[in-house]
Design an enzyme around this catalytic site. Structure first.
Site, PDB file in Angstrom:
ATOM      1  CG  ASP A 109      38.004 -34.778 -13.636  1.00  0.00           C
ATOM      2  OD1 ASP A 109      38.719 -33.908 -13.100  1.00  0.00           O
ATOM      3  OD2 ASP A 109      37.915 -34.937 -14.871  1.00  0.00           O
TER       4      ASP A 109
HETATM    5  N1  URA Z   1      41.975 -35.935 -17.296  1.00  0.00           N
HETATM    6  C1  URA Z   1      40.668 -35.680 -17.062  1.00  0.00           C
HETATM    7  O1  URA Z   1      39.987 -35.105 -17.882  1.00  0.00           O
HETATM    8  N2  URA Z   1      40.158 -36.078 -15.883  1.00  0.00           N
HETATM    9  C2  URA Z   1      40.851 -36.753 -14.951  1.00  0.00           C
HETATM   10  O2  URA Z   1      40.309 -37.110 -13.895  1.00  0.00           O
HETATM   11  C3  URA Z   1      42.198 -37.018 -15.221  1.00  0.00           C
HETATM   12  C4  URA Z   1      42.740 -36.600 -16.401  1.00  0.00           C
END
Ligand code: URA
Length: 246
Positions: A109
């Site tokens: 993310d």
């Molecule tokens: N899980 C998440 O919620 N976000 C990420 O960036 C990676 C794994």
């Protein structure tokens, strides 16, 4: 033992992302490219790929049949070529890598930091992502509330997420300070860590990926920095759970 491969200079340059045929020819004719330390302006000249080094714009580029590299992803970057609200992680890479179409292996993310792998090797990508290969991804999550034993138990036993046919369980889950936890997952589903922790009754305020397989984010790789991986590192990236020492 490695197979000796010979390539024509123009083809080798294009394969490494130094531009279109026209761009590479133009630069060769202007004497802007060195091959193993010497200027070479003959696009048809043949070179062994083993040990081949190009010097372009003052930087050395050892020939690599496949590109595989890691980045310490900073917060505020999207893992997309067409980002919507933040700059792209690809803007942190040199142009030849983007031109040779390296892709992120499993997206993070925009607000997640840590280990991000890029490659143009489709098979490696598949082996790292496929849940069947059981390659562990280790995260460190900071939560809004104290982490309870009940939450740890739920994450280990499995929590039900919307749109998932069955509960998802962490391969391992340990507390890390009052509000932190380390979580190891086999899958890489959309927002998986945040959704699992929310389903267990807490809320992620910061997330960092520390390791994939047996490969740990190097301590000396600063946020925004990247580096090539050698064959040993690539092998570590593919180590399945539970043999991986995550
Ligand atoms: N899980 C998440 O919620 N976000 C990420 O960036 C990676 C794994």
């Amino acid at each position: 033992m490695r197979r000796a491969v010979k390539l024509r200079l123009l083809r080798a340059l294009q394969s490494q992302g130094f531009g279109s045929r026209k761009d590479c020819l133009y630069r060769l004719r202007r004497g802007e490219i060195r091959v193993n330390g010497e200027v070479c302006d003959n696009p048809e000249a043949e070179f062994e790929t083993e040990g081949l080094v190009f010097t372009v714009d003052g930087a050395d580029w050892p020939y690599r049949e496949c590109a595989c590299l890691v980045m310490h992803k900073p917060a505020g970057y999207e893992c997309s070529h067409k980002p919507s609200h933040h700059p792209s992680v690809f803007s942190l890479l040199p142009t030849p890598l983007v031109r040779r179409k390296v892709q992120c292996v499993g997206r993070l993310d925009q607000d997640t930091t840590g280990l991000l792998v890029f490659t143009d090797d489709g098979q490696l990508q598949h082996r790292m992502i496929s849940p069947k290969k059981n390659v562990p991804k280790r995260y460190r999550a900071d939560c809004a509330e104290d982490v309870t034993d009940a939450q740890l138990d739920a994450l280990r036993a499995g929590v039900q997420l919307n749109d998932e046919p069955a509960p998802l369980a962490a391969l391992a889950c340990e507390p890390c300070g009052a509000r932190g936890l380390r979580l190891v997952l086999a899958e890489g589903k959309y927002h998986q860590v945040k959704r699992m922790i929310a389903a267990a009754g807490n809320h992620v305020v910061a997330l960092h990926r520390e390791a994939i397989g047996d490969y740990r984010l190097p301590d000396d790789l600063a946020p925004g920095g990247w580096r090539w991986l050698d064959a040993d590192d690539r092998n570590k990236l593919e180590q399945p759970w539970p043999s991986a020492k995550s």
